[in-house]
Design a protein around this motif. Structure first.
Motif, PDB file in Angstrom:
ATOM      1  N   SER A  97     -11.186 -59.593 -53.839  1.00  0.00           N
ATOM      2  CA  SER A  97     -11.420 -58.506 -54.727  1.00  0.00           C
ATOM      3  C   SER A  97     -11.116 -57.015 -53.974  1.00  0.00           C
ATOM      4  O   SER A  97     -11.302 -57.125 -52.869  1.00  0.00           O
ATOM      5  N   ALA A  98     -11.316 -56.083 -54.855  1.00  0.00           N
ATOM      6  CA  ALA A  98     -11.287 -54.940 -54.331  1.00  0.00           C
ATOM      7  C   ALA A  98     -12.481 -54.534 -53.356  1.00  0.00           C
ATOM      8  O   ALA A  98     -12.170 -53.822 -52.289  1.00  0.00           O
ATOM      9  N   ALA A  99     -13.420 -55.106 -53.541  1.00  0.00           N
ATOM     10  CA  ALA A  99     -14.635 -54.733 -52.600  1.00  0.00           C
ATOM     11  C   ALA A  99     -14.392 -55.369 -51.223  1.00  0.00           C
ATOM     12  O   ALA A  99     -14.746 -54.835 -50.370  1.00  0.00           O
ATOM     13  N   ASP A 100     -13.768 -56.584 -51.337  1.00  0.00           N
ATOM     14  CA  ASP A 100     -13.184 -57.040 -49.857  1.00  0.00           C
ATOM     15  C   ASP A 100     -12.555 -56.074 -49.055  1.00  0.00           C
ATOM     16  O   ASP A 100     -12.443 -56.071 -47.768  1.00  0.00           O
ATOM     17  N   GLU A 132     -11.496 -58.158 -42.308  1.00  0.00           N
ATOM     18  CA  GLU A 132     -11.666 -58.574 -40.727  1.00  0.00           C
ATOM     19  C   GLU A 132     -10.519 -59.178 -40.208  1.00  0.00           C
ATOM     20  O   GLU A 132     -10.243 -59.483 -39.195  1.00  0.00           O
ATOM     21  N   THR A 133      -9.327 -59.264 -41.317  1.00  0.00           N
ATOM     22  CA  THR A 133      -8.332 -60.106 -40.688  1.00  0.00           C
ATOM     23  C   THR A 133      -7.167 -58.952 -40.492  1.00  0.00           C
ATOM     24  O   THR A 133      -7.333 -57.847 -40.920  1.00  0.00           O
ATOM     25  N   LEU A 134      -6.040 -59.333 -39.742  1.00  0.00           N
ATOM     26  CA  LEU A 134      -5.206 -58.331 -39.534  1.00  0.00           C
ATOM     27  C   LEU A 134      -4.259 -58.022 -40.996  1.00  0.00           C
ATOM     28  O   LEU A 134      -3.865 -56.970 -41.261  1.00  0.00           O
ATOM     29  N   GLY A 135      -4.001 -59.210 -41.645  1.00  0.00           N
ATOM     30  CA  GLY A 135      -3.358 -59.083 -42.888  1.00  0.00           C
ATOM     31  C   GLY A 135      -4.402 -59.070 -44.200  1.00  0.00           C
ATOM     32  O   GLY A 135      -5.384 -59.431 -43.909  1.00  0.00           O
ATOM     33  N   ILE A 159     -15.898 -49.859 -35.264  1.00  0.00           N
ATOM     34  CA  ILE A 159     -16.455 -48.960 -36.277  1.00  0.00           C
ATOM     35  C   ILE A 159     -16.765 -49.897 -37.475  1.00  0.00           C
ATOM     36  O   ILE A 159     -16.024 -50.723 -37.798  1.00  0.00           O
ATOM     37  N   ASP A 160     -17.852 -49.505 -38.131  1.00  0.00           N
ATOM     38  CA  ASP A 160     -18.230 -50.360 -39.245  1.00  0.00           C
ATOM     39  C   ASP A 160     -16.904 -50.408 -40.289  1.00  0.00           C
ATOM     40  O   ASP A 160     -16.412 -49.573 -40.677  1.00  0.00           O
ATOM     41  N   PRO A 161     -16.605 -51.510 -40.477  1.00  0.00           N
ATOM     42  CA  PRO A 161     -15.361 -51.674 -41.267  1.00  0.00           C
ATOM     43  C   PRO A 161     -15.717 -50.856 -42.947  1.00  0.00           C
ATOM     44  O   PRO A 161     -14.352 -50.246 -43.068  1.00  0.00           O
ATOM     45  N   GLY A 162     -16.479 -50.398 -43.348  1.00  0.00           N
ATOM     46  CA  GLY A 162     -16.726 -49.725 -44.282  1.00  0.00           C
ATOM     47  C   GLY A 162     -16.508 -48.513 -44.256  1.00  0.00           C
ATOM     48  O   GLY A 162     -16.196 -47.545 -45.149  1.00  0.00           O
ATOM     49  N   ALA A 163     -16.360 -47.998 -42.671  1.00  0.00           N
ATOM     50  CA  ALA A 163     -16.266 -46.564 -42.445  1.00  0.00           C
ATOM     51  C   ALA A 163     -14.737 -46.197 -42.067  1.00  0.00           C
ATOM     52  O   ALA A 163     -14.232 -45.110 -41.539  1.00  0.00           O
TER      53      ALA A 163
END
Ligand code: ADP
Ligand code: MG
Length: 616
Positions: free
Chosen positions: A83-86, A91-94, A291-295
């Motif tokens: 989903s867009a949220a993901d 966390e993966t490279l692709g 860094i926090d992935p969300g940031a």
């Protein structure tokens, strides 16, 4: 009649391929990233003719069943996000589901894959985006992708390919990035059937760097200290001050495991190294930011080479601080070499130690001292002077050069310098080469010091300290000057006025876009204040865009210090040289001048033995 038509899947893939697959190295990047995402422990890469004729990536990862293998070749088919949220926390490279179909649309493509416990695997052959063969196949568990004749069906792209050698080098660089980013994965790389590297699984980044670039490089790296900033955790290894490269090929930065290139990161690194780097040179860095992935937004660039940070300034500052702290800590490393005992001297040379030098005169030019009032004036008449090299040459037949050097040094209280107590830093001055380079011996071997560069570093740090502590003393101008500037330059002055004042520049606002200047730093030799200010603005405005006031002062000192440092041909007296070396070793960044040129070169005993063929 409607003129808009939907593109066929193949054409759409080729359009997308233009962004994802720029060159052979991008294919290798995407394939290797897929292997890593598939949990591979071992990845083998083979290329021929710069990858243009052939590339193959084999992994021992999860493999795919037949349905997935077919799906993987559809555009926007991915197992990695749903989903867009993901996208907020990739966390993966692709994650874009574009690579395989893009590559397959511009090459002759073959994929074989098998899941570990499956009886049979799948083989799929695609030519220019068209699936030609699907059958049982696949030998070992894992996935193997072969890409032949890249861009054979897109001549316009093919034209943009460079020489095979260049493309090979790009691929190799790409593999370096992947290998450094994933030390826990074994890699092999073969080029035109020659094995280029073979990297075993390693536990640490340091081991991986050693395997890839050799221990010589590793020995010149410092582990990152700090990383205390809560939002950005930084780890890795960086080159000590003075270690530099002509290109950015070893300036690597990973953000959450992904190699990233960005002006922000490059700028931060440059800033962190500022006085530790020569102009036009690049440092060696293996930096890892977490860094926090969300940031972080990784979905900015089709090849995922760039990212957008939610707090770019915070990231920047964290990097600058980590580099500065690490580099400053790194001097201990260097000092280590001056700690061990110097081999027992023959003849009359003195072992000079720090503790013996309490009362020695400064190396600084007396004139400079007077101007700047750093230290009181002292008489230096009575001290022995180094012989000119020609004198040494003249005596070479009769006496060894060492004997022409002065005898044991006496400290201020008259006690001999040879210590009973083990001094913290030990070296032995051998002489001066070319009226510029101090030759010395330490526990590690031979050391060459550029006396001019050394003096620059010492003055720089001294001035900076003064600036921070009490401000630089200024000198009144004979005539107060007023001058007008462009609105932009006026803004710049307004913003930096307190720093300028700390730097000893007596400047005040005097109406719109107009300033009054009545004093300048004492160490400067300038009469026209207005002209000087214009030059300062030009010099510093660009360099200090967005950076700290302290940095502005540093830039200014670095730019002016050079003119006051000991010149190449200034003969120094023995004690002056001694003091110069001690002062240098006490500096925060002793091994390079404020412009990043090295101040000392160490040639170890081991290196000498190698050169003389005593050891292999
Ligand atoms: P993305 O990596 O963005 O998901 P790709 O086109 O690169 O898109 O790959 C599509 C899908 O194919 C992946 O999501 C993954 O499920 C599968 N895949 C690709 N390469 C491999 C591989 N080497 N091993 C296992 N699965 C793979
Ligand atoms: Mg992928």
């Amino acid at each position: 009649m409607s003129r808009i038509r939907l593109l066929s899947e193949t054409v759409a893939s080729q359009v997308a391929a233009g962004e994802v697959v720029e060159r052979p190295a991008s294919v290798v990047k995407e394939l290797v990233e897929n292997s890593i995402d598939a949990g591979a422990h071992k990845i083998d890469v083979l290329i021929r003719r710069g990858g243009i004729s052939f590339m193959r990536v084999i992994d021992d990862g999860s493999g795919m069943d037949r349905d997935d293998a077919l799906l993987s070749l559809e555009r926007h088919a991915t197992s990695k996000i749903r989903s867009a949220a993901d996208l907020e926390s990739v966390e993966t490279l692709g994650f874009r589901g574009e690579a395989l179909p893009s590559i397959a649309s511009v090459s002759r493509f073959r994929l074989t894959t098998r899941q570990p416990d499956a009886v049979a695997g799948t083989e799929i052959v695609v030519n220019g985006g068209k699936i030609d063969v699907v059958r049982d196949g696949g030998e070992a568990p894992g996935t193997q992708v072969e890409v032949r004749s890249l861009f054979y069906n897109v001549p316009a792209r093919r034209k943009f390919l460079r020489a095979e050698n260049t493309e090979s080098r790009n691929i190799e660089h790409q593999l370096h990035l992947q290998a450094i980013g994933h030390p826990q994965v074994a890699f092999t790389f073969a080029r035109d059937d020659r094995l280029i590297f073979q990297l075993p699984v390693t536990a640490t980044l340091a081991d991986r760097i050693r395997d890839l670039f050799g221990s010589d490089l590793l020995n010149q790296l410092l582990p990152i200290q700090s990383g205390k900033s809560s939002a950005t955790r930084i780890s890795g290894l960086i080159g000590r001050a003075g270690l530099s490269r002509q290109t950015r090929s070893q300036q690597l930065v990973f953000v959450n495991g992904r190699a990233i290139e960005s002006p922000l990161l490059t700028g931060a690194i440059r800033e962190g190294y500022h006085t530790a780097l020569m102009k036009g040179q690049y440092p060696v860095t293996f930096l890892f930011l977490e860094i926090d992935p969300g940031a972080v937004d990784v979905n900015v660039h089709p090849a995922k080479r760039e990212v957008r940070f939610r707090d770019p300034n915070g990231v920047r500052e964290a990097i600058v601080r980590a580099l500065q702290e690490t580099l400053a800590g790194g001097r201990e490393d260097w000092r280590e070499k001056f700690r061990g005992p110097v081999p027992e001297p023959e003849g009359t040379r003195a072992v000079v130690s720090q503790t013996s030098l309490g009362g020695s005169p400064p190396c600084d030019l007396p004139q400079f001292e007077r101007e700047f009032g750093l230290r009181g004036e002292r008489s230096i008449e009575a001290r022995p002077q180094f012989p000119h090299p020609s004198e040494i040459a003249g005596q070479a037949q009769t006496a060894s050069p060492a004997r022409t050097l002065p005898g044991p040094v006496e400290s201020a209280d008259g006690a001999p310098a040879l210590q009973t107590k083990r001094p913290p830093q030990q070296f032995q001055i051998i002489g001066i080469l070319n009226k510029l380079y101090v030759l010395m011996e330490n526990a590690d071997g031979l050391v060459l010091v550029d006396q001019h560069a050394a003096h620059e570093r010492i003055l720089f740090e001294e001035l900076r300290r003064r600036m921070e502590e009490q401000g630089v003393p200024s000198q009144k101008l004979l005539i107060t000057q007023t001058f007008e500037l462009s609105p932009r330059d006026s803004d710049w002055i307004e913003q930096n006025i307190s720093v300028l004042q700390k730097m000893g520049i007596g400047i005040e606002s005097f109406g719109p876009n107009t300033f009054k200047i009545d004093s300048l730093p004492g160490f400067l030799n300038v009469t026209d204040g207005a002209q000087f200010m214009r030059k300062v603005i030009d010099d510093l405005k660009s360099a200090t865009d967005r950076s700290s006031p302290l940095r502005l002062g540093e830039e200014m000192i670095a730019k002016t210090v050079c003119r006051h440092a000991v010149k190449a041909n200034d003969p120094l007296r023995y004690l002056e040289v001694e003091k110069l070396i001690q002062d240098l070793l006490d500096c925060e960044l002793p091994y390079c001048c404020p412009h990043g040129r090295p101040t000392m070169i160490q040639i170890s005993n081991a290196e000498l033995e190698k050169k003389f063929g005593r050891k292999v």
